[in-house]
Motif scaffolding. Structure first.
Motif, PDB file in Angstrom:
ATOM      1  N   ALA A  42       0.835  -1.207   0.000  1.00 59.75           N
ATOM      2  CA  ALA A  42       0.000   0.000   0.000  1.00 59.75           C
ATOM      3  C   ALA A  42       0.872   1.261   0.000  1.00 59.75           C
ATOM      4  O   ALA A  42       0.617   2.199  -0.762  1.00 59.75           O
ATOM      5  N   LEU A  43       1.900   1.290   0.852  1.00 63.44           N
ATOM      6  CA  LEU A  43       2.786   2.454   0.896  1.00 63.44           C
ATOM      7  C   LEU A  43       3.557   2.618  -0.406  1.00 63.44           C
ATOM      8  O   LEU A  43       3.745   3.737  -0.893  1.00 63.44           O
ATOM      9  N   SER A  44       3.979   1.509  -0.970  1.00 64.61           N
ATOM     10  CA  SER A  44       4.699   1.568  -2.239  1.00 64.61           C
ATOM     11  C   SER A  44       3.800   2.096  -3.355  1.00 64.61           C
ATOM     12  O   SER A  44       4.213   2.943  -4.159  1.00 64.61           O
ATOM     13  N   GLY A  53       8.168   8.029  -5.126  1.00 64.65           N
ATOM     14  CA  GLY A  53       9.043   6.868  -5.147  1.00 64.65           C
ATOM     15  C   GLY A  53       8.438   5.681  -4.430  1.00 64.65           C
ATOM     16  O   GLY A  53       7.823   5.814  -3.379  1.00 64.65           O
ATOM     17  N   ALA A  54       8.612   4.534  -5.061  1.00 64.48           N
ATOM     18  CA  ALA A  54       8.146   3.273  -4.464  1.00 64.48           C
ATOM     19  C   ALA A  54       9.118   2.847  -3.368  1.00 64.48           C
ATOM     20  O   ALA A  54      10.261   3.304  -3.312  1.00 64.48           O
ATOM     21  N   LEU A  55       8.652   1.970  -2.518  1.00 65.35           N
ATOM     22  CA  LEU A  55       9.543   1.377  -1.517  1.00 65.35           C
ATOM     23  C   LEU A  55      10.408   0.323  -2.193  1.00 65.35           C
ATOM     24  O   LEU A  55      10.021  -0.253  -3.215  1.00 65.35           O
ATOM     25  N   PRO A  56      11.566   0.024  -1.609  1.00 67.73           N
ATOM     26  CA  PRO A  56      12.378  -1.063  -2.184  1.00 67.73           C
ATOM     27  C   PRO A  56      11.637  -2.391  -2.072  1.00 67.73           C
ATOM     28  O   PRO A  56      10.765  -2.549  -1.206  1.00 67.73           O
ATOM     29  N   GLU A  57      11.974  -3.317  -2.930  1.00 68.34           N
ATOM     30  CA  GLU A  57      11.338  -4.639  -2.871  1.00 68.34           C
ATOM     31  C   GLU A  57      11.529  -5.246  -1.491  1.00 68.34           C
ATOM     32  O   GLU A  57      12.580  -5.117  -0.878  1.00 68.34           O
ATOM     33  N   ARG A  58      10.489  -5.928  -1.028  1.00 66.69           N
ATOM     34  CA  ARG A  58      10.574  -6.592   0.273  1.00 66.69           C
ATOM     35  C   ARG A  58      11.589  -7.734   0.214  1.00 66.69           C
ATOM     36  O   ARG A  58      11.711  -8.413  -0.787  1.00 66.69           O
ATOM     37  N   ASP A  59      12.278  -7.927   1.316  1.00 68.17           N
ATOM     38  CA  ASP A  59      13.119  -9.113   1.470  1.00 68.17           C
ATOM     39  C   ASP A  59      12.984  -9.587   2.916  1.00 68.17           C
ATOM     40  O   ASP A  59      12.333  -8.938   3.735  1.00 68.17           O
ATOM     41  N   VAL A  60      13.582 -10.707   3.222  1.00 68.39           N
ATOM     42  CA  VAL A  60      13.400 -11.308   4.545  1.00 68.39           C
ATOM     43  C   VAL A  60      13.965 -10.428   5.662  1.00 68.39           C
ATOM     44  O   VAL A  60      13.380 -10.334   6.742  1.00 68.39           O
ATOM     45  N   TRP A  61      15.079  -9.736   5.431  1.00 64.26           N
ATOM     46  CA  TRP A  61      15.665  -8.880   6.459  1.00 64.26           C
ATOM     47  C   TRP A  61      14.807  -7.650   6.720  1.00 64.26           C
ATOM     48  O   TRP A  61      14.578  -7.268   7.868  1.00 64.26           O
ATOM     49  N   ARG A 113      10.018   9.529  -0.637  1.00 60.10           N
ATOM     50  CA  ARG A 113       9.495  10.725   0.034  1.00 60.10           C
ATOM     51  C   ARG A 113       8.218  10.434   0.814  1.00 60.10           C
ATOM     52  O   ARG A 113       7.757  11.286   1.575  1.00 60.10           O
ATOM     53  N   ILE A 114       7.667   9.251   0.683  1.00 50.13           N
ATOM     54  CA  ILE A 114       6.497   8.862   1.486  1.00 50.13           C
ATOM     55  C   ILE A 114       6.855   8.930   2.979  1.00 50.13           C
ATOM     56  O   ILE A 114       6.003   9.134   3.832  1.00 50.13           O
ATOM     57  N   LEU A 115       8.150   8.788   3.265  1.00 52.08           N
ATOM     58  CA  LEU A 115       8.636   8.848   4.643  1.00 52.08           C
ATOM     59  C   LEU A 115       8.377  10.205   5.282  1.00 52.08           C
ATOM     60  O   LEU A 115       8.262  10.307   6.506  1.00 52.08           O
ATOM     61  N   TRP A 116       8.241  11.277   4.473  1.00 56.35           N
ATOM     62  CA  TRP A 116       7.937  12.600   5.008  1.00 56.35           C
ATOM     63  C   TRP A 116       6.640  12.597   5.809  1.00 56.35           C
ATOM     64  O   TRP A 116       6.523  13.322   6.806  1.00 56.35           O
ATOM     65  N   LEU A 117       5.668  11.802   5.379  1.00 53.07           N
ATOM     66  CA  LEU A 117       4.398  11.738   6.109  1.00 53.07           C
ATOM     67  C   LEU A 117       4.620  11.245   7.542  1.00 53.07           C
ATOM     68  O   LEU A 117       4.069  11.788   8.497  1.00 53.07           O
ATOM     69  N   PHE A 118       5.434  10.209   7.678  1.00 50.23           N
ATOM     70  CA  PHE A 118       5.724   9.652   8.997  1.00 50.23           C
ATOM     71  C   PHE A 118       6.603  10.605   9.809  1.00 50.23           C
ATOM     72  O   PHE A 118       6.378  10.797  11.010  1.00 50.23           O
ATOM     73  N   LEU A 119       7.592  11.188   9.171  1.00 51.15           N
ATOM     74  CA  LEU A 119       8.510  12.098   9.867  1.00 51.15           C
ATOM     75  C   LEU A 119       7.765  13.300  10.440  1.00 51.15           C
ATOM     76  O   LEU A 119       7.991  13.690  11.594  1.00 51.15           O
TER      77      LEU A 119
END
Length: 156
Positions: A42-44, A53-61, A113-119
């Protein structure tokens, strides 16, 4: 020695509890691998739609650390909802300052830049919980100076 005096209880405790409800709602989706997949997608999608910008692809870490963060934050939120104390607001404000620093670091290094909402929200809750402590410290310092003797500090 730095003395900290708790802000006025009822109004301040409402702020502590409200910030906890915000945390619970916003981070519950990070607590399990299945819900994190939904939140990540959803965030991506939102980042892509807003051209931030999309989020990076999910990985296990990434999933592991999102789940650890989500789990710790919902437990911390539950404590502040069930038993809010002035000291919880102080420590939550400090934690939000740290979270904000790391979010700003990530943004400076190319995070979506979606992180700006959280910041923005982290900074607002941090200010709401720390400023009353700083204000009380100034008031108490003035009273101590006038009376010539230290005031008692109250943490809870």
């Amino acid at each position: 020695m730095i003395r900290l005096h708790a802000p006025a209880r009822p109004a301040y405790l409402r702020v502590v509890r409200a910030s906890a409800w915000y945390d619970l709602v916003m981070t519950a989706g990070f607590a399990t691998p299945w819900t994190y997949t939904l939140v990540h997608d959803a965030l991506s999608s939102l980042g892509t739609a807003l051209e931030w910008g999309a989020l990076p692809e999910r990985d296990v870490w990434q999933t592991l650390f999102a789940n650890l963060m989500g789990s710790v934050v919902i437990v911390w939120a539950a404590l502040r909802i069930v038993r809010p104390l002035p000291a919880h607001g102080l420590f939550d404000g400090i934690a939000r300052t740290l979270f904000s620093a790391w979010m700003a670091y990530a943004l400076a290094h190319g995070a979506s830049r979606i992180l700006w909402l959280f910041l923005t929200v982290e900074i607002a809750w941090g200010i709401a919980q720390l400023v009353p402590w700083l204000r009380n410290r100034r008031i108490t310092a003035g009273l101590e100076h006038q009376s010539g003797r230290p005031e008692r500090s109250v943490a809870n």
